[in-house]
Design a protein around this motif. Structure first.
Motif, mmCIF file in Angstrom:
data_model
loop_
_atom_site.group_PDB
_atom_site.id
_atom_site.type_symbol
_atom_site.label_atom_id
_atom_site.label_comp_id
_atom_site.label_asym_id
_atom_site.label_seq_id
_atom_site.Cartn_x
_atom_site.Cartn_y
_atom_site.Cartn_z
ATOM 1 N N TYR A 197 0.838 -1.210 0.000
ATOM 2 C CA TYR A 197 0.000 0.000 0.000
ATOM 3 C C TYR A 197 0.872 1.259 0.000
ATOM 4 O O TYR A 197 0.644 2.192 -0.777
ATOM 5 C CB TYR A 197 -0.924 -0.035 1.218
ATOM 6 C CG TYR A 197 -1.563 1.280 1.581
ATOM 7 C CD1 TYR A 197 -2.411 1.940 0.693
ATOM 8 C CD2 TYR A 197 -1.348 1.855 2.837
ATOM 9 C CE1 TYR A 197 -3.012 3.150 1.039
ATOM 10 C CE2 TYR A 197 -1.946 3.054 3.182
ATOM 11 C CZ TYR A 197 -2.772 3.700 2.287
ATOM 12 O OH TYR A 197 -3.359 4.885 2.626
ATOM 13 N N ASN A 198 1.903 1.261 0.830
ATOM 14 C CA ASN A 198 2.801 2.425 0.912
ATOM 15 C C ASN A 198 3.609 2.621 -0.373
ATOM 16 O O ASN A 198 4.073 3.727 -0.658
ATOM 17 C CB ASN A 198 3.739 2.288 2.115
ATOM 18 C CG ASN A 198 3.003 2.447 3.436
ATOM 19 O OD1 ASN A 198 2.026 3.188 3.515
ATOM 20 N ND2 ASN A 198 3.432 1.736 4.472
ATOM 21 N N GLU A 199 3.760 1.540 -1.149
ATOM 22 C CA GLU A 199 4.457 1.634 -2.443
ATOM 23 C C GLU A 199 3.516 2.087 -3.561
ATOM 24 O O GLU A 199 3.944 2.255 -4.701
ATOM 25 C CB GLU A 199 5.068 0.275 -2.805
ATOM 26 C CG GLU A 199 6.267 -0.116 -1.935
ATOM 27 C CD GLU A 199 6.702 -1.564 -2.147
ATOM 28 O OE1 GLU A 199 6.020 -2.301 -2.895
ATOM 29 O OE2 GLU A 199 7.721 -1.962 -1.551
ATOM 30 N N GLY A 200 2.218 2.249 -3.236
ATOM 31 C CA GLY A 200 1.271 2.772 -4.224
ATOM 32 C C GLY A 200 0.355 1.750 -4.865
ATOM 33 O O GLY A 200 -0.413 2.091 -5.771
ATOM 34 N N HIS A 201 0.405 0.485 -4.416
ATOM 35 C CA HIS A 201 -0.505 -0.529 -4.974
ATOM 36 C C HIS A 201 -1.937 -0.280 -4.482
ATOM 37 O O HIS A 201 -2.148 0.197 -3.366
ATOM 38 C CB HIS A 201 -0.077 -1.931 -4.548
ATOM 39 C CG HIS A 201 1.173 -2.407 -5.207
ATOM 40 N ND1 HIS A 201 2.428 -2.159 -4.700
ATOM 41 C CD2 HIS A 201 1.373 -3.119 -6.345
ATOM 42 C CE1 HIS A 201 3.345 -2.698 -5.483
ATOM 43 N NE2 HIS A 201 2.724 -3.273 -6.500
ATOM 44 N N THR A 202 -2.895 -0.631 -5.320
ATOM 45 C CA THR A 202 -4.308 -0.581 -4.941
ATOM 46 C C THR A 202 -4.704 -1.968 -4.447
ATOM 47 O O THR A 202 -4.566 -2.952 -5.171
ATOM 48 C CB THR A 202 -5.190 -0.186 -6.144
ATOM 49 O OG1 THR A 202 -4.693 1.031 -6.708
ATOM 50 C CG2 THR A 202 -6.635 -0.002 -5.726
ATOM 51 N N ILE A 203 -5.204 -2.039 -3.215
ATOM 52 C CA ILE A 203 -5.514 -3.328 -2.596
ATOM 53 C C ILE A 203 -6.977 -3.354 -2.169
ATOM 54 O O ILE A 203 -7.467 -2.408 -1.540
ATOM 55 C CB ILE A 203 -4.616 -3.571 -1.358
ATOM 56 C CG1 ILE A 203 -3.130 -3.540 -1.752
ATOM 57 C CG2 ILE A 203 -4.962 -4.897 -0.684
ATOM 58 C CD1 ILE A 203 -2.174 -3.424 -0.587
ATOM 59 N N ILE A 204 -7.666 -4.438 -2.514
ATOM 60 C CA ILE A 204 -9.027 -4.679 -2.023
ATOM 61 C C ILE A 204 -8.980 -5.983 -1.235
ATOM 62 O O ILE A 204 -8.654 -7.036 -1.781
ATOM 63 C CB ILE A 204 -10.037 -4.770 -3.181
ATOM 64 C CG1 ILE A 204 -10.049 -3.461 -3.962
ATOM 65 C CG2 ILE A 204 -11.421 -5.088 -2.645
ATOM 66 C CD1 ILE A 204 -10.869 -3.508 -5.216
ATOM 67 N N PHE A 205 -9.281 -5.892 0.045
ATOM 68 C CA PHE A 205 -9.112 -7.013 0.962
ATOM 69 C C PHE A 205 -10.489 -7.394 1.505
ATOM 70 O O PHE A 205 -11.062 -6.675 2.314
ATOM 71 C CB PHE A 205 -8.177 -6.580 2.106
ATOM 72 C CG PHE A 205 -7.574 -7.698 2.902
ATOM 73 C CD1 PHE A 205 -8.370 -8.554 3.654
ATOM 74 C CD2 PHE A 205 -6.202 -7.897 2.903
ATOM 75 C CE1 PHE A 205 -7.815 -9.584 4.385
ATOM 76 C CE2 PHE A 205 -5.629 -8.929 3.644
ATOM 77 C CZ PHE A 205 -6.437 -9.773 4.390
ATOM 78 N N VAL A 206 -11.031 -8.512 1.022
ATOM 79 C CA VAL A 206 -12.344 -8.981 1.464
ATOM 80 C C VAL A 206 -12.153 -9.840 2.714
ATOM 81 O O VAL A 206 -11.373 -10.794 2.699
ATOM 82 C CB VAL A 206 -13.041 -9.791 0.349
ATOM 83 C CG1 VAL A 206 -14.381 -10.316 0.825
ATOM 84 C CG2 VAL A 206 -13.219 -8.929 -0.898
#
Length: 250
Positions: A197-206
């Motif tokens: 996340y801090n590197e700029g990735h978009t994460i969706i965590f269900v």
């Protein structure tokens, strides 16, 4: 950066998904609308039967809405055929599953190479180089040739995360990715997700675990197929600090 200037990677507009069960129609999603912006870490929560799995299938391009629109990276998904959706899925989404979904008799490197095999432009040498780089990024540079039965649950989940990263996807979609792990290993995974996340990735965590929402930047809560709440987390907890307070394994 203001919302207007951020890139929208996912947009759902009044998405409904109905299923026919016998003579009844089940309304699994009832007019779900939201945008997810590049670089967000979003948890999606809800109890069993809230529509989480159905929503996950929509976001992951495994299914299409009965009505409404879903745009992935600006591309409308609803009118696509299954082959088009499969190509889009492979190019744009990195999946991480609760049960890892690794091939049992193959090495870590071979498992991570797998998504690249569907891309004819990536030659075998580059495929291996990219797989090794992804494994090093998740801290498994010393486990490249290990097979699943030679690794712990946490190591297998790291392989699964490396496999999700290898195609440089638009979004990383995690389905209960800490569900089968003990507390300490779960926090090791959260440290890794926060790093991404801090590197700029978009994460969706269900997830069904409300604690995880404290470590993400935003939480969407579903109930009865509708968005019940959509909140920004202004006080993101540090997973590394939480991990440091846990007892060490024997």
């Amino acid at each position: 950066m203001s919302e207007d200037n951020r890139k929208v990677v996912i947009e759902l507009k009044d998405v409904c998904r109905d299923f026919k069960v016998g003579d009844e129609v089940v309304h699994a999603l009832r007019g779900v609308s939201f945008k997810i912006y590049e670089g967000e870490f979003v948890t999606i929560q809800g109890t069993s039967g809230s529509g989480k799995s159905t929503l996950l299938n929509q976001i992951g391009c495994l299914d299409t809405p009965t009505s409404g629109e879903y745009y992935l990276d600006g591309v409308s998904v609803r009118k696509m055929g299954s082959n088009q959706r499969a190509k889009l899925r492979n190019r744009k989404i990195g999946f991480i599953f609760q049960n890892y979904n690794l091939l049992a008799k193959t090495t870590a490197v071979e498992n991570v190479e797998l998504p690249l095999m569907y891309n004819a432009k990536v030659k075998p040498k580059e495929r291996r180089q990219r797989a090794i780089k992804a494994l090093i990024e998740v801290g498994l540079g010393d486990r490249l040739e290990h097979k699943s039965n030679q690794m712990s649950g946490g190591q297998m989940q790291r392989v699964a995360i490396a496999r999700a990263l290898v195609n440089d996807p638009t979004i990383i979609l995690a389905d209960e990715a800490t569900g089968n792990l003990d507390t300490r290993t779960s926090f090791e995974m959260l440290v890794l997700f926060q790093k991404l996340y801090n590197e700029g990735h978009t994460i969706i965590f269900v997830t069904h675990n409300p604690e995880i929402a404290q470590y993400s930047s935003r939480n969407i809560f579903l109930r009865d197929g509708q968005v019940q709440a959509d909140t920004i987390n202004h006080n993101i907890l540090n997973a590394e600090e939480a991990l440091a307070k846990l007892p060490k394994k024997d």
